[in-house]
Design an enzyme around this catalytic site. Structure first.
Site, PDB file in Angstrom:
ATOM      1  N   ASP A 202       0.882  -1.162   0.000  1.00  0.00           N
ATOM      2  CA  ASP A 202       0.000   0.000   0.000  1.00  0.00           C
ATOM      3  C   ASP A 202       0.919   1.211   0.000  1.00  0.00           C
ATOM      4  O   ASP A 202       1.583   1.496   1.001  1.00  0.00           O
ATOM      5  CB  ASP A 202      -0.903   0.002   1.231  1.00  0.00           C
ATOM      6  CG  ASP A 202      -1.891   1.175   1.240  1.00  0.00           C
ATOM      7  OD1 ASP A 202      -1.670   2.133   0.473  1.00  0.00           O
ATOM      8  OD2 ASP A 202      -2.862   1.129   2.002  1.00  0.00           O
ATOM      9  N   HIS A 203       1.003   1.908  -1.135  1.00  0.00           N
ATOM     10  CA  HIS A 203       2.019   2.954  -1.263  1.00  0.00           C
ATOM     11  C   HIS A 203       1.845   4.070  -0.232  1.00  0.00           C
ATOM     12  O   HIS A 203       2.800   4.774   0.078  1.00  0.00           O
ATOM     13  CB  HIS A 203       2.028   3.541  -2.680  1.00  0.00           C
ATOM     14  CG  HIS A 203       0.846   4.393  -3.005  1.00  0.00           C
ATOM     15  ND1 HIS A 203      -0.335   3.896  -3.471  1.00  0.00           N
ATOM     16  CD2 HIS A 203       0.679   5.741  -2.924  1.00  0.00           C
ATOM     17  CE1 HIS A 203      -1.180   4.883  -3.681  1.00  0.00           C
ATOM     18  NE2 HIS A 203      -0.602   6.011  -3.351  1.00  0.00           N
ATOM     19  N   HIS A 265      -6.052   2.355   2.108  1.00  0.00           N
ATOM     20  CA  HIS A 265      -5.313   3.546   2.523  1.00  0.00           C
ATOM     21  C   HIS A 265      -5.798   4.103   3.866  1.00  0.00           C
ATOM     22  O   HIS A 265      -5.018   4.270   4.815  1.00  0.00           O
ATOM     23  CB  HIS A 265      -5.443   4.664   1.474  1.00  0.00           C
ATOM     24  CG  HIS A 265      -4.903   4.309   0.134  1.00  0.00           C
ATOM     25  ND1 HIS A 265      -3.861   3.428  -0.055  1.00  0.00           N
ATOM     26  CD2 HIS A 265      -5.256   4.721  -1.107  1.00  0.00           C
ATOM     27  CE1 HIS A 265      -3.599   3.326  -1.340  1.00  0.00           C
ATOM     28  NE2 HIS A 265      -4.429   4.096  -1.998  1.00  0.00           N
TER      29      HIS A 265
END
Length: 515
Positions: A202-203, A265
């Protein structure tokens, strides 16, 4: 003072070492795709420029396009010139390009994997690499199974108990669209890779401000004693996107804001801000602490969705001087679509620390700006001394963590206005990464790729966390299905959401922050 700070900084640098990275091969499925060109190859290049990778490494792209190595290198150069954090340096580029390779083939073609094995072994022999391999699945979830099974059949994966030959896999989101599909994907990957070898990326968790949440909370003695329901009134998490649907109609019609942003996120941000102090920085200890937050989320089921959630779609409007059509008029969107482009939630974490503290989450498309922040609002001071006027209550203290576009944090406190009268006014103590440090912050993918190479899973989602978040989200989706209407509330493009979202928080005597 400056010399003292420099001396302290030098001492801290001496104690902080970069992750140990062994020589390895990074094999990217989806090597001809947009993510590889825009993010992954520039990230690896920046790690090279910063001296964080060993001298020996290789990058192998896999894609359907019939490219040669030189064509792959040309595309990589274009991506680095356009998207890299650091400018292209010819001498560094020549060495970097030598280590870029490409294999053309279809993921569902068994013969491709035998050719891939031969090519990787040739590259490893040429560069004297030890056989450590990292496989990046930058492909749709429907391709996870054939890619993993193909790698296994071709003998490209080593078991976790073989430390001299490391195999790891990076999985891009979305990991499913509900609980059952997430379980299916996890089971498929788990048949081939051990859980210790799987890195679900998950960036958002690679962004500097997100990483700094733990440092802020657990490396500063002033915050932890007040980080609880006794002193915190509520928490707001906002992730706004300025653009509308763009070209993502096929994906977005099946996803919507809740699946696209909240499930991964935003819930990960929530876990970091609400977690208990881990007893060490061991990856599983940190992930256990985050997992406990998900376990404590109060479920939103059935008709509770009407009380605790708001969903909406953007209508025609103007954002950044551009005309934006209504969502249901976007190309590829059904005329009677009930896919939400905005969602707001009020949730509670049922544990001792957060008892009774509401967390307000919101995310949406076609909003006034691109921004992500976490705002922790502390409780009002007593109605004495400087807070006695009921018509002009003193502004509360707020700690704000800005994740994008300008990473940093601020703390709002009250200060006396100069003069003979005892008047107070809110002021901001502001910190910006760009101003405080000489070098720009690394991109999220740089940190995350480096962590995978070093075998540090702290910033990656474990299987149980993925499934716990989907279980919570799936209850809401089912509630919407059972109790939702045919038409959703609307908000004009370029605004902060529907009036129903304002009512969600204003009913509690609070307001959304201006981001």
């Amino acid at each position: 003072m400056t010399k003292a700070i420099e001396k302290e900084s030098a001492a801290q640098k001496k104690n902080n070492t970069s992750p140990t990275v062994e020589p390895c091969s990074l094999v990217i499925f989806g090597g001809s795709g947009d993510l590889t060109r825009r993010k992954l190859l520039p990230a690896v290049y920046n790690l090279v420029i910063d001296g964080l990778l060993p001298e020996n490494y290789s990058v192998v792209g896999i894609g359907r396009k019939s490219w040669t190595d030189d064509e792959f290198r040309r595309v990589a150069r274009e991506g680095i010139e356009k998207f890299s954090r650091q400018s292209l340096q010819e001498d560094k580029w020549e060495e970097f390009a030598r280590r870029l390779h490409y294999v053309s083939g279809a993921i569902d073609d068994p013969d491709m994997y035998h050719g891939l094995r031969t090519r990787i072994e040739e590259i490893e022999a040429h560069f004297d690499l030890p056989g450590h391999r990292i496989f990046y699945l930058a492909i749709p979830p429907t391709s996870f199974a054939p890619s993993c099974q193909g790698l296994q059949r071709a003998g490209l994966i080593y078991p976790p108990e073989l430390p001299e030959r490391v195999s790891r896999v990076i999985v891009e989101k979305p990991i499913g669209h509900d609980l059952e599909s997430a379980k299916s994907i996890n089971a498929t990957i788990g048949e081939v890779f051990d859980e210790s070898q799987i890195y679900r990326i998950d960036h958002y968790l690679g962004k500097e401000t997100v990483q700094n949440i733990m440092v802020l909370r657990f490396a500063n003695s002033i915050f932890e004693p007040i980080w609880n329901h006794k002193y915190i009134d509520h928490v707001q998490i906002t992730v706004s996107e300025a653009e509308g649907l763009g070209t993502r109609a096929t994906y977005y019609e099946e996803a919507g804001a809740l699946r696209d942003m909240v499930q991964n996120h935003i819930l990960q941000l929530l876990c970091l801000i609400a977690m208990e102090p881990p007893y060490s920085l061991d990856p599983d200890v940190v992930r256990n602490a985050r997992m406990e937050v998900l376990r404590c989320l109060h479920p939103i089921k059935g008709k509770d969705v009407e009380k605790f959630t708001v969903r909406a779609q953007y209508s025609h409007g103007k954002a950044h001087d551009q005309e934006v059509p209504g969502y249901r008029r976007e190309e590829g969107v059904k005329a009677d679509s009930t896919t939400e482009t905005f969602v707001a939630l009020k949730l509670f974490i049922e544990n001792w620390r957060w008892s009774g503290v509401p967390f307000y989450l919101r995310t949406g498309k076609a909003m006034p700006g691109r921004a992500s922040e976490i705002a922790v609002q502390f409780k009002d001071i007593p109605e004495i001394l400087f807070n006695t006027n009921p018509e002009a209550r003193q502004a509360p203290n707020v700690l704000t963590l800005r994740i994008q576009p300008e990473e940093g944090m601020s703390l709002r406190i009250m200060s006396k206005i100069p003069g003979s009268r005892a008047r107070s006014h809110p002021v901001e103590m502001d910190f910006k990464y760009g101003d405080a440090f000489d070098a720009p912050s690394p991109e999220a993918y740089e940190r995350l790729l480096l962590d995978v190479m070093a075998g540090d899973a702290s910033l990656f989602m474990r299987r149980d966390a993925v499934e716990a978040s989907w279980a919570w989200i799936t209850d809401i989706l089912q509630g919407w299905k059972d109790h939702g209407g045919k038409w959703l509330p609307e908000y004009p493009a370029g605004t902060w959401g529907p009036v129903e979202a304002d009512k969600l928080i204003e009913t509690d005597g609070r307001q959304w922050r201006l981001v």
